[in-house]
Each structure stands twice: as structure tokens, then as C-alpha cells.
Design an enzyme around this catalytic site. Structure first.
Site, PDB file in Angstrom:
ATOM      1  N   SER A  23      -4.402  -8.363   6.638  1.00 55.55           N
ATOM      2  CA  SER A  23      -4.009  -7.353   5.664  1.00 55.55           C
ATOM      3  C   SER A  23      -3.332  -6.180   6.343  1.00 55.55           C
ATOM      4  O   SER A  23      -3.661  -5.820   7.463  1.00 55.55           O
ATOM      5  CB  SER A  23      -5.221  -6.850   4.887  1.00 55.55           C
ATOM      6  OG  SER A  23      -4.796  -5.826   4.004  1.00 55.55           O
ATOM      7  N   LYS A  62     -10.508 -12.465   2.596  1.00 54.29           N
ATOM      8  CA  LYS A  62      -9.190 -11.846   2.309  1.00 54.29           C
ATOM      9  C   LYS A  62      -8.913 -11.859   0.807  1.00 54.29           C
ATOM     10  O   LYS A  62      -8.376 -10.899   0.251  1.00 54.29           O
ATOM     11  CB  LYS A  62      -8.078 -12.585   3.070  1.00 54.29           C
ATOM     12  CG  LYS A  62      -6.669 -12.078   2.763  1.00 54.29           C
ATOM     13  CD  LYS A  62      -6.504 -10.638   3.209  1.00 54.29           C
ATOM     14  CE  LYS A  62      -5.204  -9.927   2.985  1.00 54.29           C
ATOM     15  NZ  LYS A  62      -4.187 -10.308   2.140  1.00 54.29           N
ATOM     16  N   HIS A  92     -10.869  -9.096  -0.601  1.00 53.35           N
ATOM     17  CA  HIS A  92     -10.179  -7.848  -0.212  1.00 53.35           C
ATOM     18  C   HIS A  92      -9.053  -7.571  -1.216  1.00 53.35           C
ATOM     19  O   HIS A  92      -8.901  -6.453  -1.709  1.00 53.35           O
ATOM     20  CB  HIS A  92      -9.613  -7.972   1.210  1.00 53.35           C
ATOM     21  CG  HIS A  92      -8.581  -6.929   1.544  1.00 53.35           C
ATOM     22  ND1 HIS A  92      -7.270  -6.997   1.098  1.00 53.35           N
ATOM     23  CD2 HIS A  92      -8.664  -5.770   2.237  1.00 53.35           C
ATOM     24  CE1 HIS A  92      -6.600  -5.929   1.507  1.00 53.35           C
ATOM     25  NE2 HIS A  92      -7.422  -5.173   2.208  1.00 53.35           N
ATOM     26  N   ASN A  93      -8.281  -8.596  -1.512  1.00 55.78           N
ATOM     27  CA  ASN A  93      -7.162  -8.405  -2.430  1.00 55.78           C
ATOM     28  C   ASN A  93      -7.637  -8.104  -3.846  1.00 55.78           C
ATOM     29  O   ASN A  93      -7.024  -7.313  -4.555  1.00 55.78           O
ATOM     30  CB  ASN A  93      -6.252  -9.634  -2.426  1.00 55.78           C
ATOM     31  CG  ASN A  93      -5.334  -9.644  -1.221  1.00 55.78           C
ATOM     32  OD1 ASN A  93      -5.662  -9.067  -0.183  1.00 55.78           O
ATOM     33  ND2 ASN A  93      -4.214 -10.312  -1.325  1.00 55.78           N
ATOM     34  N   GLU A 120      -8.456  -4.641  -3.841  1.00 56.15           N
ATOM     35  CA  GLU A 120      -7.150  -3.922  -3.816  1.00 56.15           C
ATOM     36  C   GLU A 120      -6.600  -3.798  -5.245  1.00 56.15           C
ATOM     37  O   GLU A 120      -6.146  -2.724  -5.649  1.00 56.15           O
ATOM     38  CB  GLU A 120      -6.206  -4.718  -2.918  1.00 56.15           C
ATOM     39  CG  GLU A 120      -4.761  -4.267  -2.887  1.00 56.15           C
ATOM     40  CD  GLU A 120      -3.884  -5.247  -2.073  1.00 56.15           C
ATOM     41  OE1 GLU A 120      -4.209  -5.517  -0.905  1.00 56.15           O
ATOM     42  OE2 GLU A 120      -2.877  -5.741  -2.619  1.00 56.15           O
TER      43      GLU A 120
HETATM   44  C1  6PG Z   1      -2.453  -7.106   2.165  1.00 59.36           C
HETATM   45  C2  6PG Z   1      -1.964  -7.405   0.764  1.00 59.36           C
HETATM   46  C3  6PG Z   1      -1.024  -8.532   0.727  1.00 59.36           C
HETATM   47  C4  6PG Z   1      -0.574  -8.897  -0.675  1.00 59.36           C
HETATM   48  C5  6PG Z   1       0.198  -7.839  -1.379  1.00 59.36           C
HETATM   49  C6  6PG Z   1       0.800  -8.264  -2.701  1.00 59.36           C
HETATM   50  O1  6PG Z   1      -3.657  -7.105   2.307  1.00 59.36           O
HETATM   51  O2  6PG Z   1      -1.639  -6.854   3.061  1.00 59.36           O
HETATM   52  O3  6PG Z   1      -3.054  -7.735  -0.032  1.00 59.36           O
HETATM   53  O4  6PG Z   1      -1.665  -9.630   1.310  1.00 59.36           O
HETATM   54  O5  6PG Z   1       0.220  -9.997  -0.591  1.00 59.36           O
HETATM   55  O6  6PG Z   1      -0.587  -6.731  -1.596  1.00 59.36           O
HETATM   56  O7  6PG Z   1      -0.132  -8.881  -3.528  1.00 59.36           O
HETATM   57  P1  6PG Z   1       0.191  -9.095  -5.079  1.00 59.36           P
HETATM   58  O8  6PG Z   1       1.615  -9.565  -5.155  1.00 59.36           O
HETATM   59  O9  6PG Z   1      -0.738 -10.124  -5.580  1.00 59.36           O
HETATM   60  O10 6PG Z   1       0.038  -7.758  -5.703  1.00 59.36           O
END
Ligand code: 6PG
Length: 476
Positions: free
Chosen positions: A128, A182, A185-186, A189
């Protein structure tokens, strides 16, 4: 030629940034991309004595020291399987493939099993931090065979972000554990971004703040307990001038958000596992709803909007929104960490949530000072009976929730009464009330299930499973 330390397959933004990061740290890296023009472009734009280009996959593999380490930085899904097929005849006993993309953890599990049968190790490595993180220090979540991890550990630790001098990279667990973490994590996010977007809606439409004022508010929030990468970039976003008009860019961006799928995977897994991550799910749904632009336009002309009540004390309102956001954030992280805890138990991964929180402290998209407190909560076991079963039970977070929950309630009611969509905040308070409340109404649901389908129910006053002959004494 001296043998190279690692090969990177896939040199688009993330792959090239990671390759250069490794090269900067003194590792000899071989770079290969399916279209040779990309490789040539990278070498032209970023020449580096430790980065050696290859136009042939076989030659890249032949140049690597043993055990050979090949990192895939390619699009998740079928392309990963296709490259693995190409690599199998080129690799041998004990060699290691690392998948640094956002692969689905079940795919990683399947690939690891298939490759282990051929003596090749497979590590699913969550990475990430976007382009900048990959280039100068991402947060790294490696999962898979432990011995294989030990072979690549020096490289991964060297290139990872540092939080208080500690590398943001730790062995997560076997199989697909790295990619699972991960994925969560997302999911977190998504929820974090949604909470910030809802705070923006409240501040803009109820608080009446201009973009300049919003930038200042988020900037000041970024000095305190909300300090984080996402709040920081949000403050900067509000200041960004538009290239094509006299206004700020934010006002010209279409109100429709995309997603690549990791947040949705987290929600699907949570439903399968039986864990409530309603805030993450609501963040996915909010992005989905945002895509229905035509239907939204039609509905806005048909469905009445409530009467609008602007605020009188703007400063007090902004402070209330900040507390609501912070409280919502605690609950979103509590949901995400509960999901990981449950997966750890279900899959026998033995995830160390404290270590995981600690590698989220820098490098990744959700990096925040807040992660120090989460790390402490899991490491020091500050719950009443050791490690908190849910982050909400941790003494520190509990006191923050009790202090600020009133602001969360007020923010939710203000948003709802003014007709603003704030699903993540609404789910935050609902989750808390379901958790905290004396009753959730499930007794009635059980009664209905038993009434229409003889699904049985349990009683509060005695052990056992019961069925009642409902409506016998009723007329209809
Ligand atoms: C990271 C992000 C990355 C992710 C983008 C876009 O941890 O660097 O999570 O892996 O691909 O944030 O994600 P979305 O297109 O699903 O918003």
C-alpha cells in the site's frame, strides 16, 4: 555479470517505482515488461545503475541469484495466472514468486498450493501507498511460506516505509493472509474516505463553508488526533485551482466514484464470515449509488427534499463534525480489525493485530497517528481482560467514544434532517447502538421465523430449543 537479487515483472507505475526503490537500496534488480517499449521508456526516464532491463523473461530469470526471486507487479486476475504459467518452466525447486498486486486472497491461496506442489514458493504481498509509497517506502504485507519470506525479508524491510525507525513490513501469515489483510486495509480505506466525504458534505451544505475554509479546517484537523495521510491530501485538494476555469478543481469533478473491487471483496467476505463491517459496506454502496447519475437526477426532481436548516455557530458545528468523524473512524477501524480477527480464527492464521496496526503507521493510504493508539491497544492489551476483543472495548478508544458519541449523534441527525446522504456516519452510530443497546429486536425476528417456518427459538429463562404453535388462538 554478478547475479541479480530480484526480478520485477511489470514496469507500469507501481512496478517501476518499486524497482527503483529496491535499486536505491543497493539491490541489483532486473526489470521486465511484456511490451518492451515500456521497459525502454522506464530506462530512458529513470536510468539507474542497479536496474537492468530485460526484453526476454527467460533471460531475466537466468540472471537471478538462487533462490530466484521474481516479483509480479501486474494487474490482478487472469494476467497473474498467465505470467505464472510462463514462469513455471523457467523456475525450479525453492525459487520464489512474489505477487505484489491487489490479488484476491483465495486466488493467492490457490496459486500457492499449485506452485508448492512443484517446489516453487509463492508469496502474496499486499503493498500500500500508491506511486509515492512504492517509490519511497510503502507498507508491505507479505503472506505465504515462512521460509520463503525469510529469503526476501531483507529486500522488503529495506524498501518499506519506516515508522519510528521500524520498517512497515511484517510477516502476516500463511497462504493468502497477506492479500487478505491488504483487502481489509482497502476496506478500511473506503470507509475512511467515505467518512471524510460525508464530513465535507455536512461542512459544505449545512455549515456553508467555502473551499478555502474547508482547506483550513482540514489542515487544522490534520494537526491533532485526526492527523493522517487522507486528511492531509483532503486539505490540499480543496486548495487546488482548476486549470480550465477560475474556480477550484473539486467543484468540477463529476460526483461519481469508481472502485476496483477490494472494498467490495472485504464486504462479501465479511458477510460470508458473519462479521458486521457495515461502514465498509456502506462506503462501497455509496460509490455504487454515486454511479447512477441519471437516476439520481430524476429522483432529485421527484422526491421532496426536507426543509433546510443552516447552522448559526459555524465554528461549533465544525468542531462537532470533527468529533463525529473521529468517532466514526474508531468504529470503522474496529469493524475492519474484527474482520481480520475472525479470519485469523477461521483460517488458523494467527494474525498479530498489533503488528498489523504497526505496519499501517506509515507508507500506506490509511497511515495516521491514530494507528499508534490501535497498535498500543492490541500490543498492551488495554482492554479489561487483556487484548480487546473489539477495539471499542479498549480503554483509550472507549473513553474517546464516550466523550464524542454525542457529536456523532448530532452530526447524523443534522445530516438526516437536512437530507444529506451520510451512510457511513449513520452506520457508525447504528453499530454502536446495536453493540451497546439492551435490545436489538431479534426476539421478534425469531418469533416471526418460528411463526412462518417453525425455525424454533431459544428462551431467556431456560435452556433448549423451542417451537410454539403460533396464532392458534387468533381468528386469522
Ligand atoms: C493502496 C490502495 C491501492 C488501491 C487504490 C484504488 O493501498 O495503495 O489501496 O491499492 O488500488 O486506492 O482503489 P479503488 O480503485 O478500489 O478505490
Amino acid at each position: 555479470m554478478t547475479k541479480l537479487d530480484i526480478g520485477i515483472v511489470g514496469l507500469s507505475v507501481m512496478g517501476r517505482s518499486l524497482a527503483l526503490n529496491m535499486a536505491d537500496h543497493g539491490f541489483k534488480v532486473g526489470g521486465y515488461n511484456r511490451s518492451a517499449s515500456v521497459t525502454d521508456q522506464v530506462m530512458k526516464e529513470h536510468p539507474h545503475q542497479n536496474l537492468i532491463p530485460f526484453h526476454d523473461l527467460g533471460q531475466l530469470i537466468a540472471s537471478l541469484s538462487r533462490p530466484r526471486k521474481v516479483m509480479l507487479m501486474i494487474q490482478a486476475g487472469k494476467p497473474v495466472d498467465a505470467v505464472i504459467e510462463q514462469l513455471i518452466p523457467l523456475l525450479g525447486q525453492g525459487d520464489i514468486i512474489l505477487d505484489g498486486g491487489n490479488s484476491f486472497y483465495e486466488d493467492t491461496r490457490r496459486r500457492a498450493k499449485m506452485l508448492e506442489e512443484q517446489g516453487i514458493h509463492y508469496l502474496g504481498v499486499g503493498i500500500s501507498g500508491g506511486e509515492e509509497g512504492a517509490r519511497f517506502g510503502p507498507s508491505i504485507m507479505p503472506g505465504g511460506n515462512r521460509d520463503a519470506y525469510e529469503s526476501v525479508r531483507p529486500i522488503l524491510k529495506a524498501i518499506a516505509a519506516k515508522a519510528m525507525d521500524e520498517p512497515c513490513c511484517t510477516y502476516i501469515g500463511p497462504e493468502g493472509a497477506g492479500h487478505y489483510v491488504k483487502m481489509v486495509h482497502n476496506g478500511i480505506e473506503y470507509a475512511d474516505m467515505q467518512l471524510i466525504a460525508e464530513s465535507y458534505l455536512l461542512l459544505k451544505y449545512v455549515g456553508g463553508f467555502s473551499n478555502r475554509e474547508l482547506a483550513d479546517i482540514f489542515h487544522s484537523w490534520n494537526q491533532g488526533e485526526l492527523h493522517s495521510y487522507l486528511i492531509g491530501i483532503t486539505a490540499d485538494i480543496f486548495r487546488e485551482a482548476d486549470d480550465l476555469t477560475d474556480g477550484e478543481l473539486i467543484d468540477y469533478i463529476l460526483d461519481s466514484a469508481k472502485q476496483k473491487g477490494t472494498g467490495r471483496w472485504a464486504s462479501i467476505e465479511a458477510l460470508k464470515q458473519g462479521v458486521d463491517i457495515s461502514m465498509i459496506t456502506s462506503a462501497c454502496s455509496a460509490r455504487i449509488m454515486s454511479n447512477h447519475l441519471e437516476a439520481r437526477k430524476k429522483a432529485s426532481g421527484l422526491v421532496n427534499a426536507p426543509a433546510f436548516n443552516p447552522v448559526t455557530d459555524k465554528e461549533q458545528f465544525a468542531s462537532m463534525v470533527r468529533e463525529a468523524l473521529y468517532t466514526g473512524k474508531i468504529i470503522a477501524y474496529a469493524q475492519g480489525f474484527s474482520l481480520m480477527q475472525d479470519a485469523s480464527e477461521q483460517y488458523g492464521w494467527n494474525l498479530d493485530l498489533g503488528r498489523i496496526a504497526s505496519i499501517f503507521r506509515a507508507g500506506c493510504i490509511i497511515q495516521a497517528v491514530f494507528l499508534n493508539d490501535i497498535t498500543k491497544a492490541f500490543e498492551s492489551g488495554s482492554g479489561d481482560d487483556g487484548k480487546p476483543e473489539n477495539l471499542i472495548f479498549d480503554r483509550f478508544f472507549l473513553s474517546r467514544i464516550n466523550e464524542h458519541q454525542d457529536s456523532l449523534r448530532k452530526a447524523v441527525s443534522t445530516g438526516v434532517m437536512n437530507g444529506l446522504p451520510i451512510p457511513a456516519l449513520c452506520n457508525a452510530i447504528s453499530y454502536l447502538d446495536e453493540f451497546r443497546g439492551k435490545a436489538v429486536g431479534a426476539n421478534l425476528i425469531q418469533a416471526q421465523r418460528d411463526c412462518f417456518g417453525a425455525h424454533t427459538y431459544e428462551r431467556t429463562d431456560r435452556e433448549g430449543t423451542f417451537h410454539h404453535e403460533w396464532r392458534k388462538s387468533n381468528d386469522n
